[in-house]
Design an enzyme around this catalytic site. Structure first.
Site, PDB file in Angstrom:
ATOM      1  N   LYS A  53      14.390  86.929  60.076  1.00 47.28           N
ATOM      2  CA  LYS A  53      14.051  87.124  58.664  1.00 47.28           C
ATOM      3  C   LYS A  53      12.632  86.607  58.390  1.00 47.28           C
ATOM      4  O   LYS A  53      11.865  87.227  57.665  1.00 47.28           O
ATOM      5  CB  LYS A  53      15.078  86.402  57.767  1.00 47.28           C
ATOM      6  CG  LYS A  53      16.453  87.073  57.807  1.00 47.28           C
ATOM      7  CD  LYS A  53      17.543  86.298  57.063  1.00 47.28           C
ATOM      8  CE  LYS A  53      18.907  86.955  57.303  1.00 47.28           C
ATOM      9  NZ  LYS A  53      20.010  86.421  56.535  1.00 47.28           N
ATOM     10  N   GLN A  97      22.345  80.948  54.784  1.00 48.60           N
ATOM     11  CA  GLN A  97      22.875  81.681  55.937  1.00 48.60           C
ATOM     12  C   GLN A  97      24.367  81.367  56.111  1.00 48.60           C
ATOM     13  O   GLN A  97      24.775  80.205  56.143  1.00 48.60           O
ATOM     14  CB  GLN A  97      22.079  81.296  57.199  1.00 48.60           C
ATOM     15  CG  GLN A  97      22.403  82.141  58.417  1.00 48.60           C
ATOM     16  CD  GLN A  97      22.047  83.616  58.246  1.00 48.60           C
ATOM     17  OE1 GLN A  97      21.100  83.962  57.550  1.00 48.60           O
ATOM     18  NE2 GLN A  97      22.831  84.495  58.854  1.00 48.60           N
ATOM     19  N   ASP A 120      20.513  87.768  48.465  1.00 48.22           N
ATOM     20  CA  ASP A 120      21.599  88.406  49.216  1.00 48.22           C
ATOM     21  C   ASP A 120      22.500  89.259  48.323  1.00 48.22           C
ATOM     22  O   ASP A 120      23.335  90.009  48.829  1.00 48.22           O
ATOM     23  CB  ASP A 120      22.496  87.310  49.820  1.00 48.22           C
ATOM     24  CG  ASP A 120      22.247  87.111  51.302  1.00 48.22           C
ATOM     25  OD1 ASP A 120      21.748  88.034  51.954  1.00 48.22           O
ATOM     26  OD2 ASP A 120      22.581  86.023  51.800  1.00 48.22           O
TER      27      ASP A 120
HETATM   28  N1  LIG Z   1      23.549  84.868  53.909  1.00 49.56           N
HETATM   29  C1  LIG Z   1      23.934  85.806  54.776  1.00 49.56           C
HETATM   30  N2  LIG Z   1      24.574  85.457  55.891  1.00 49.56           N
HETATM   31  C2  LIG Z   1      24.948  86.426  56.753  1.00 49.56           C
HETATM   32  C3  LIG Z   1      24.657  87.782  56.513  1.00 49.56           C
HETATM   33  C4  LIG Z   1      23.989  88.118  55.313  1.00 49.56           C
HETATM   34  O1  LIG Z   1      23.711  89.306  55.005  1.00 49.56           O
HETATM   35  N3  LIG Z   1      23.625  87.094  54.478  1.00 49.56           N
HETATM   36  N4  LIG Z   1      24.967  88.745  57.455  1.00 49.56           N
HETATM   37  C5  LIG Z   1      25.312  88.343  58.794  1.00 49.56           C
HETATM   38  C6  LIG Z   1      24.162  88.045  59.712  1.00 49.56           C
HETATM   39  N5  LIG Z   1      22.864  88.685  59.422  1.00 49.56           N
HETATM   40  C7  LIG Z   1      22.176  88.320  58.323  1.00 49.56           C
HETATM   41  O2  LIG Z   1      22.017  87.191  58.013  1.00 49.56           O
HETATM   42  C8  LIG Z   1      22.209  89.474  60.398  1.00 49.56           C
HETATM   43  C9  LIG Z   1      22.866  90.018  61.458  1.00 49.56           C
HETATM   44  C10 LIG Z   1      22.181  90.743  62.437  1.00 49.56           C
HETATM   45  C11 LIG Z   1      20.812  90.913  62.343  1.00 49.56           C
HETATM   46  C12 LIG Z   1      20.024  91.611  63.381  1.00 49.56           C
HETATM   47  O3  LIG Z   1      18.866  91.901  63.163  1.00 49.56           O
HETATM   48  N6  LIG Z   1      20.606  91.870  64.546  1.00 49.56           N
HETATM   49  C13 LIG Z   1      19.909  92.506  65.638  1.00 49.56           C
HETATM   50  C14 LIG Z   1      20.366  91.882  66.943  1.00 49.56           C
HETATM   51  C15 LIG Z   1      20.029  90.442  67.080  1.00 49.56           C
HETATM   52  C16 LIG Z   1      20.676  89.852  68.328  1.00 49.56           C
HETATM   53  O4  LIG Z   1      20.310  90.270  69.408  1.00 49.56           O
HETATM   54  O5  LIG Z   1      21.536  88.992  68.170  1.00 49.56           O
HETATM   55  C17 LIG Z   1      20.251  93.995  65.682  1.00 49.56           C
HETATM   56  O6  LIG Z   1      21.353  94.364  65.225  1.00 49.56           O
HETATM   57  O7  LIG Z   1      19.444  94.745  66.219  1.00 49.56           O
HETATM   58  C18 LIG Z   1      20.165  90.393  61.264  1.00 49.56           C
HETATM   59  C19 LIG Z   1      20.839  89.679  60.303  1.00 49.56           C
HETATM   60  C20 LIG Z   1      26.160  87.079  58.752  1.00 49.56           C
HETATM   61  N7  LIG Z   1      25.595  86.092  57.904  1.00 49.56           N
END
Ligand SMILES: Nc1nc2c(c(=O)[nH]1)N[C@@H](CN(C=O)c1ccc(C(=O)N[C@@H](CCC(=O)O)C(=O)O)cc1)CN2
Length: 287
Positions: A53, A97, A120
């Site tokens: 982020k 988070q 969020d």
């Molecule tokens: N406050 C929040 N917490 C969480 C959220 C949210 O929207 N708000 N969602 C999820 C986690 N999440 C955001 O925080 C999130 C998940 C995945 C990715 C991402 O870019 N993933 C990459 C891979 C990364 C890796 O290799 O692990 C992808 O999919 O290409 C970003 C944000 C739970 N918590």
């Protein structure tokens, strides 16, 4: 059939390029948007997401405000950081988070946030605004999914959508967004209490799999040509992501989001959209 790819990485890059211009315009008016993050504990997944982020913020010109607390932080210590960000004029919007460590009352933390700084869209006031069809920051993963579908020309209007999961970040808000007049989808929400998941999946034009169960969605469950969005993030022994969607689904579906590279980057892009929109509202003196 081999499914077409719902490319979250490329779509997020296009959104970020648009945001870079909007942030530059805000800076001309003397406004620098700032995203705050509150990370509690040392979960490697959460650390990675938060780092991503802030990398995104640097790319588009948004300032970063990072607050980190140990896994042993108390409810009161986390609440103190939330109060501090509520008051910080440099912080346009922020996120806590999730998940928070066991024993912490997550809802109380979310409720304490200033709803106008809720990047969020998960504050009860903003979820309520969504129910009432009032302007609100939109929950990042659900709106990221809708943007991904729209930008790839997948028809949402009139579609039968099955959402699998009922968590606060995706499952709960996803049907609220899909059933707005602008989307006009028909939604079935499935969860661990659903008796015959396969029968629901088989009717779906669009499947949003957010159950956190590796390979829950099998090729035989999917209607040929359906769009399938894989939101599941389980990990194998080496730490590699295992999604909710079996790889064989790509042979049946019309559209599929890769994982990684699908919904994750869209979640991050939508977060930036929420921060920039909040900064634009502030600059215009609106709410
Ligand atoms: N406050 C929040 N917490 C969480 C959220 C949210 O929207 N708000 N969602 C999820 C986690 N999440 C955001 O925080 C999130 C998940 C995945 C990715 C991402 O870019 N993933 C990459 C891979 C990364 C890796 O290799 O692990 C992808 O999919 O290409 C970003 C944000 C739970 N918590």
């Amino acid at each position: 059939m081999t499914a077409q790819i719902l490319d979250g990485k490329a779509t997020a890059a296009a959104i970020k390029s648009d945001l870079t211009a909007r942030v530059a315009a805000l800076k001309e008016k003397g406004v620098t948007p700032g995203l705050g993050t509150v990370l509690v504990g040392e979960d490697p997944g959460s650390q990675k997401y938060v780092a991503g982020k802030h990398r995104d913020c640097a790319q588009v010109g948004i300032a970063s405000i990072q607050r980190e607390l140990p896994a042993t932080a108390t409810q009161e210590e986390i609440e103190a950081v939330v109060r501090e960000l509520n008051e910080d004029p440099a912080c346009t919007g922020y996120i806590v988070q999730l998940p928070l460590p066991k024993g912490i009352d997550e809802n109380r933390i979310l409720e304490l946030m200033d709803p106008d700084k809720d990047a969020d869209g998960l504050h009860p006031m903003n979820l309520g605004r969504l129910v009432l069809n009032e302007p609100a920051p939109l929950p990042c993963t659900p709106f990221g999914i809708i943007t991904l579908l729209r930008r790839h020309g997948v028809e949402i209007k009139g579609a039968e959508v099955v959402v699998v999961g009922r968590g606060v970040t995706i499952g709960r808000p996803m049907p609220l967004l899909l059933t707005r007049k602008s989307e006009n989808a028909t939604v079935t929400q499935c969860h661990t209490g659903t008796r015959d998941l396969a029968s629901h999946l088989k009717r779906a034009d669009i499947i949003v799999a957010a159950a956190g169960v590796p390979h829950l969605i099998r090729p035989e469950d999917v209607k040929p040509g359906a769009a399938v969005l894989d939101v599941g993030v389980s990990r194998d022994a080496s730490g590699k992501i295992v999604g909710d969607v079996h790889p064989g689904v790509a042979e049946v579906a019309g559209w599929i989001s890769p994982n990684p590279g699908g919904v994750g980057p869209m979640t991050r892009a939508q977060l930036l959209v929420n921060v920039v929109e909040a900064a634009e509202r502030n600059a215009d003196g609106v709410r």
